[in-house]
Design an enzyme around this catalytic site. Structure first.
Site, PDB file in Angstrom:
ATOM      1  N   ARG A 136      38.831  33.386  34.542  1.00  0.00           N
ATOM      2  CA  ARG A 136      40.068  34.162  34.456  1.00  0.00           C
ATOM      3  C   ARG A 136      41.244  33.243  34.180  1.00  0.00           C
ATOM      4  NH1 ARG A 136      39.132  38.605  39.368  1.00  0.00           N
ATOM      5  NH2 ARG A 136      37.025  39.180  38.680  1.00  0.00           N
ATOM      6  N   ARG A 154      42.698  30.993  43.943  1.00  0.00           N
ATOM      7  CA  ARG A 154      42.939  31.564  42.610  1.00  0.00           C
ATOM      8  C   ARG A 154      42.586  30.526  41.548  1.00  0.00           C
ATOM      9  NH1 ARG A 154      45.934  36.140  41.913  1.00  0.00           N
ATOM     10  NH2 ARG A 154      46.835  35.889  43.986  1.00  0.00           N
ATOM     11  N   ARG A 183      35.323  32.371  47.775  1.00  0.00           N
ATOM     12  CA  ARG A 183      36.157  32.819  48.894  1.00  0.00           C
ATOM     13  C   ARG A 183      35.346  32.945  50.176  1.00  0.00           C
ATOM     14  NH1 ARG A 183      41.057  36.746  46.717  1.00  0.00           N
ATOM     15  NH2 ARG A 183      41.742  35.322  45.062  1.00  0.00           N
TER      16      ARG A 183
END
Length: 442
Positions: free
Chosen positions: A274, A289, A403
């Site tokens: 991403r 992120r 995560r």
């Protein structure tokens, strides 16, 4: 896409749902009514003119049989043919314009989805587990990982840039252990079939799941043959997948399944890529992120009447991972202003991170209803029926491996800086019960 027939039959309802999403219906729908009416008028007129032309054709045949002059009637049919072609072009252009409009309209939220503007309006549905109470200051995962020598952000930045990480030793083993544990749980107990899909997809696939054309900037496009242009979907172009949802959902693109095949439940472990466009300055520390991360994805193809029940089941499957690992979490029902473009209803699972003193999303479980199936043309044939219908698709993270990794570091940290391995992972860690300091690298 939402149903065009629904748009035509109940436009006020669609406008209300878009308003609940925080959108201006007038801006979202544009001149839908005008374009749709133009299309309808053109089609109606075409049918009328074709009937007139058929009548003239019969008259011409009769006149010629009787030896009479049919010049005037023949000229009329030519004029009608020209007008029909013009009107058909008008209808086709209106059709294309309607398709373009429908592509950028989000899915409509289910009635039970709370109306809200942002994440602050999401609703807590349940909590599970008790956050650990430490008798020492809890550290965030990036401090723990770097001190243990299992995470290396600096060398990752050297070889790839920011928002990447290198794992070493028991850290790399932990990543692999988590993926294997999740896959074994979902395939062994939850009934999913494991799939290993390609990590690159074409534009049609991303259109099918709703990433294109609206969210192109969030993706990584491969510079192989030509550049991407909205609506120009070449089979030769490639994108790195943002999630396994894309290739797995598109397995059945342009196919019709039998009702007896449903439900179909797949799980897939893949890297995800991403661009994190628009996130500059957010979550710059650690693994929250990143441009590349690994995830175990759950995808379901179900009958429409079963999708809400299957959504609950899929969410429970994701929650089971957190519970087996002993990680405190909460389930959030996303409000209309925070849910994704393609979703009709979404639960977020948020895991407790003591090193940051907050809950953080670790899974998003969504019911897309027929939205993706309509875009990807995925149908099923009900038993005994001649007509096919669009099935419903669902997906959720089961879980985001990175995560989960950092949640373990923060929740299982010990006073001496080591990290205890959750009991469920010990067999996957070759019997290791503690992650200690790794060998120094010069």
């Amino acid at each position: 896409m939402i149903d065009l027939a629904l748009m035509r039959a109940n436009l006020p309802f669609v406008e209300e749902k878009l308003r609940a999403r925080g959108m201006d219906p007038a801006a979202a729908l544009g001149n839908f009514i005008e374009v749709d009416q133009q299309r309808r008028d053109a089609i109606t007129r075409v049918e009328t003119l074709k009937a007139e032309r058929n009548k003239l054709t019969a008259e011409i045949a009769a006149l010629r049989r009787s030896g009479s002059d049919a010049t005037a009637q023949t000229e009329q049919t030519r004029t009608l043919k020209t007008e029909v072609e013009s009107l058909e072009a008008t209808a086709a252009a209106a059709d294309e314009r309607l398709r373009e409009m429908m592509q950028i309209i989000p899915n409509l939220p289910q009635d039970e989805v709370p109306v809200g503007k942002s994440e602050h309006d999401n609703r807590v549905e349940k909590t599970w587990g008790t956050p650990p109470a430490f008798d020492f200051p809890a550290k965030p995962h990036w401090e723990l990982g770097e001190a243990l020598g299992i995470l290396d952000f600096n060398r990752a930045a050297k070889i790839s840039g920011s928002r990447f990480v290198v794992h070493y030793g028991q850290g790399a083993r932990l990543e692999r252990a988590l993926a294997n544990f999740m896959l074994d749980l979902h395939t062994g107990e939850h009934g999913y079939t494991e799939v290993l899909p390609p990590y690159m997809v074409n534009s049609k696939s991303l259109f099918g799941t709703g990433q294109l054309p609206k969210f192109a900037e969030d993706l990584f496009h491969c510079d192989d043959k030509g550049s991407y242009e909205p609506g120009n979907y070449q089979e030769s172009d490639h994108w790195l997948i943002p999630t396994a949802e894309v290739p797995v959902t598109n397995l059945f693109r342009d196919e019709t399944l039998d009702e007896a095949q449903l439900p179909i439940s797949f799980c897939a472990y893949t890297p995800c890529f991403r661009s994190e466009a628009g996130s500059y300055g957010k979550d710059v520390r650690g693994m929250i992120r990143q441009h590349q991360f690994q995830k175990v994805e759950l995808v379901k193809f179900v009958k429409p009447e079963d999708s809400n029940e299957e959504h609950e089941r899929l969410t429970r499957n994701a929650e089971a991972v957190l519970e087996r690992l002993g990680l405190p979490y909460r389930r959030m029902l996303l409000c209309t202003g925070d849910m994704g473009f393609s979703s009709a209803k979404t639960y977020d699972l948020e895991v407790w991170l003591p090193g940051q003193n907050l809950y953080r999303e670790i899974s998003s479980c969504s019911n897309f209803e027929a939205f993706q199936a309509r875009r990807a043309n995925i149908r099923y044939r009900p038993t005994g029926a001649k007509k096919t219908e669009f099935l419903h698709t669902l997906n959720g993270s089961g879980l985001a491996v990175g995560r989960t990794y950092l949640a373990i570091l923060e929740n299982y940290q010990q006073a001496d800086g080591t990290v205890r391995v959750p009991d469920a992972l010990v067999p996957y860690m070759n019997g290791a019960t503690v992650i200690g300091k790794q060998q120094e690298r010069s």
